[in-house]
Design an enzyme around this catalytic site. Structure first.
Site, PDB file in Angstrom:
ATOM      1  N   ALA A 124       0.865  -1.182   0.000  1.00  0.00           N
ATOM      2  CA  ALA A 124       0.000   0.000   0.000  1.00  0.00           C
ATOM      3  C   ALA A 124       0.898   1.227   0.000  1.00  0.00           C
ATOM      4  CB  ALA A 124      -0.896  -0.016   1.228  1.00  0.00           C
ATOM      5  N   GLY A 139       0.599  -4.962   0.841  1.00  0.00           N
ATOM      6  CA  GLY A 139      -0.607  -5.011   0.012  1.00  0.00           C
ATOM      7  C   GLY A 139      -0.369  -5.708  -1.333  1.00  0.00           C
ATOM      8  N   GLU A 154      -0.722  -9.246  -0.636  1.00  0.00           N
ATOM      9  CA  GLU A 154      -2.145  -9.465  -0.344  1.00  0.00           C
ATOM     10  C   GLU A 154      -2.990  -9.427  -1.620  1.00  0.00           C
ATOM     11  OE1 GLU A 154      -1.835  -6.294   2.588  1.00  0.00           O
ATOM     12  OE2 GLU A 154      -2.646  -7.663   4.095  1.00  0.00           O
ATOM     13  N   GLU A 181       4.826  -5.019   7.100  1.00  0.00           N
ATOM     14  CA  GLU A 181       4.112  -3.945   7.808  1.00  0.00           C
ATOM     15  C   GLU A 181       4.614  -3.737   9.227  1.00  0.00           C
ATOM     16  OE1 GLU A 181       2.686  -6.290   5.962  1.00  0.00           O
ATOM     17  OE2 GLU A 181       1.089  -5.465   4.710  1.00  0.00           O
TER      18      GLU A 181
HETATM   19  N1  CO8 Z   1       4.597   3.225  -0.752  1.00  0.00           N
HETATM   20  C1  CO8 Z   1       4.993   4.374  -1.310  1.00  0.00           C
HETATM   21  N2  CO8 Z   1       6.126   4.498  -2.022  1.00  0.00           N
HETATM   22  C2  CO8 Z   1       6.886   3.411  -2.172  1.00  0.00           C
HETATM   23  C3  CO8 Z   1       6.535   2.163  -1.619  1.00  0.00           C
HETATM   24  C4  CO8 Z   1       5.319   2.088  -0.878  1.00  0.00           C
HETATM   25  N3  CO8 Z   1       4.873   0.952  -0.350  1.00  0.00           N
HETATM   26  N4  CO8 Z   1       7.490   1.264  -1.930  1.00  0.00           N
HETATM   27  C5  CO8 Z   1       8.408   1.923  -2.655  1.00  0.00           C
HETATM   28  N5  CO8 Z   1       8.043   3.204  -2.808  1.00  0.00           N
HETATM   29  C6  CO8 Z   1       8.768   4.262  -3.529  1.00  0.00           C
HETATM   30  C7  CO8 Z   1       9.985   4.741  -2.744  1.00  0.00           C
HETATM   31  O1  CO8 Z   1       9.616   5.688  -1.785  1.00  0.00           O
HETATM   32  C8  CO8 Z   1      10.830   5.315  -3.860  1.00  0.00           C
HETATM   33  O2  CO8 Z   1      10.332   6.589  -4.199  1.00  0.00           O
HETATM   34  P1  CO8 Z   1      11.329   7.880  -4.231  1.00  0.00           P
HETATM   35  O3  CO8 Z   1      12.290   7.543  -5.337  1.00  0.00           O
HETATM   36  O4  CO8 Z   1      10.407   8.998  -4.557  1.00  0.00           O
HETATM   37  O5  CO8 Z   1      11.975   7.945  -2.907  1.00  0.00           O
HETATM   38  C9  CO8 Z   1      10.550   4.388  -5.030  1.00  0.00           C
HETATM   39  O6  CO8 Z   1       9.320   3.738  -4.726  1.00  0.00           O
HETATM   40  C10 CO8 Z   1      11.608   3.314  -5.213  1.00  0.00           C
HETATM   41  O7  CO8 Z   1      11.778   2.637  -3.990  1.00  0.00           O
HETATM   42  P2  CO8 Z   1      13.209   2.456  -3.273  1.00  0.00           P
HETATM   43  O8  CO8 Z   1      14.131   3.568  -3.624  1.00  0.00           O
HETATM   44  O9  CO8 Z   1      12.955   2.217  -1.806  1.00  0.00           O
HETATM   45  O10 CO8 Z   1      13.696   1.106  -4.001  1.00  0.00           O
HETATM   46  P3  CO8 Z   1      14.675  -0.004  -3.412  1.00  0.00           P
HETATM   47  O11 CO8 Z   1      14.999  -0.901  -4.552  1.00  0.00           O
HETATM   48  O12 CO8 Z   1      15.808   0.631  -2.668  1.00  0.00           O
HETATM   49  O13 CO8 Z   1      13.812  -0.796  -2.316  1.00  0.00           O
HETATM   50  C11 CO8 Z   1      11.847  -1.928  -1.487  1.00  0.00           C
HETATM   51  C12 CO8 Z   1      12.708  -1.543  -2.717  1.00  0.00           C
HETATM   52  C13 CO8 Z   1      12.632  -2.889  -0.587  1.00  0.00           C
HETATM   53  C14 CO8 Z   1      10.600  -2.596  -2.006  1.00  0.00           C
HETATM   54  C15 CO8 Z   1      11.508  -0.645  -0.680  1.00  0.00           C
HETATM   55  O14 CO8 Z   1      10.988   0.334  -1.575  1.00  0.00           O
HETATM   56  C16 CO8 Z   1      10.492  -0.847   0.403  1.00  0.00           C
HETATM   57  O15 CO8 Z   1      10.846  -1.363   1.459  1.00  0.00           O
HETATM   58  N6  CO8 Z   1       9.234  -0.428   0.162  1.00  0.00           N
HETATM   59  C17 CO8 Z   1       8.186  -0.507   1.150  1.00  0.00           C
HETATM   60  C18 CO8 Z   1       7.686  -1.933   1.319  1.00  0.00           C
HETATM   61  C19 CO8 Z   1       6.632  -1.969   2.400  1.00  0.00           C
HETATM   62  O16 CO8 Z   1       6.884  -1.679   3.548  1.00  0.00           O
HETATM   63  N7  CO8 Z   1       5.414  -2.368   2.020  1.00  0.00           N
HETATM   64  C20 CO8 Z   1       4.289  -2.463   2.923  1.00  0.00           C
HETATM   65  C21 CO8 Z   1       3.484  -1.207   2.882  1.00  0.00           C
HETATM   66  S1  CO8 Z   1       2.191  -1.195   4.094  1.00  0.00           S
HETATM   67  C22 CO8 Z   1       0.972  -2.160   3.394  1.00  0.00           C
HETATM   68  O17 CO8 Z   1       1.091  -2.668   2.313  1.00  0.00           O
HETATM   69  C23 CO8 Z   1      -0.263  -2.350   4.214  1.00  0.00           C
HETATM   70  C24 CO8 Z   1      -1.392  -2.824   3.311  1.00  0.00           C
HETATM   71  C25 CO8 Z   1      -2.700  -2.850   4.033  1.00  0.00           C
HETATM   72  C26 CO8 Z   1      -3.481  -1.554   4.045  1.00  0.00           C
HETATM   73  C27 CO8 Z   1      -4.911  -1.787   4.385  1.00  0.00           C
HETATM   74  C28 CO8 Z   1      -5.605  -0.561   4.927  1.00  0.00           C
HETATM   75  C29 CO8 Z   1      -7.065  -0.823   5.314  1.00  0.00           C
END
Ligand code: CO8
Length: 258
Positions: free
Chosen positions: A66, A109, A112, A132
């Protein structure tokens, strides 16, 4: 074909393709993605010319979860009152068989969303996880529930509590994916699998996806009762008569009579 902001849709034969298209955010699932994807999936679902739907992302990410930046500032009551992600359940309810074709990250997400599909085809580059816990929350789109059912409580608990990612091979061993294919062949293999499914009789496909869903949602006794009713109901379809006549006459069936 409708123009969407965050996805690209395409029809190949009887297969509907939905490609997540937020490359700058690794296909993070924000509210707009939810609206676009649910709308596209429901449009394909309403089209009897479509017999299978493939959902995919990029080589780098199916979806990295998400959208954290969108969620960060929300309060608990805002989440509840706006039912911020409530519409996702409509994707899970689509009757047409859905295939998640996963390359790269399927996190939070994203994992999921893959689990909302009937089949998960994974590229060998795929990574699955529920990170998460590292953000101070827990999975919110079915992760704690579908993961337990898919891979068992102990494997699910390790992922949810540590945030560790599974490789495609580990996910395969755990039963989280249907099959692993080389990354370069993912789209082709997804299309082939989807075409095979889409060539089957639609009423039986709908009955099958419904019965498989009931298996996850009910007791064995309820599930068996549902299956027996659904099985009997298919004997009123022209495709059942055609399928069985073709078997008797030793020829290929011609489905599509409904
Ligand atoms: N949300 C927003 N932006 C994201 C996300 C995300 N989940 N994942 C990556 N991005 C963005 C980064 O911020 C970055 O943007 P910018 O260049 O502007 O800084 C761009 O994508 C590229 O990402 P990275 O530079 O971080 O790329 P890497 O190759 O270094 O890393 C990863 C890749 C490991 C995937 C890393 O991006 C990461 O850890 N992302 C987050 C993963 C995460 O924590 N996901 C869980 C999110 S919470 C969730 O899904 C809950 C769902 C349920 C909600 C239900 C509500 C009712």
């Amino acid at each position: 074909m409708t123009d969407y902001e965050t996805i690209v849709t395409e029809t190949r034969g009887r297969v509907g393709w939905i490609t997540l298209n937020r490359p700058d955010a690794l296909n993070a699932l924000n509210a707009q993605v939810m609206h676009d994807l649910v709308d596209a999936a429901e449009a394909f679902d309403a089209d009897a010319g479509i017999g299978a739907i493939v959902v995919t992302g990029s080589e780098r990410a199916f979806a990295a979860g998400a959208d954290i930046k969108e969620m960060e500032a929300l309060s608990g009551s805002e989440m509840l009152l706006a039912d911020h992600f409530g519409k996702w359940s409509r994707f899970a309810a689509v009757r047409t068989p859905t295939i998640a074709a996963v390359a790269g990250y399927a996190l939070g997400g994203g994992c999921e969303l893959a689990m909302m599909c009937d089949i998960i085809l994974a590229a060998d580059s795929a990574r699955f996880g529920q990170p998460e816990i590292n953000l101070g929350v827990i999975p919110g789109l079915g992760g704690t529930q579908r993961l337990v059912r898919a891979i068992g409580s102990f494997k699910a608990a390790e992922l949810v509590l540590t945030g560790r990612q599974l490789t495609a091979e580990e996910a395969d061993r755990a039963g989280l994916v249907s099959r692993v294919v080389p990354a370069a062949e993912l789209r082709e293999e997804a299309q082939r699998t989807a075409e095979t499914i889409a060539s089957k009789p639609l009423p039986a496909l709908y009955a099958a996806t419904a019965a498989l869903d009931v298996a996850l949602e009910s007791t064995l006794a309820e599930g068996l009762r549902f299956e027996r009713q659904a099985f009997a109901g298919l004997f009123d379809t022209a495709d059942q008569k055609e399928g069985m006549a073709a078997f008797r006459e030793k020829r290929a069936p011609e489905f599509g009579h409904r």
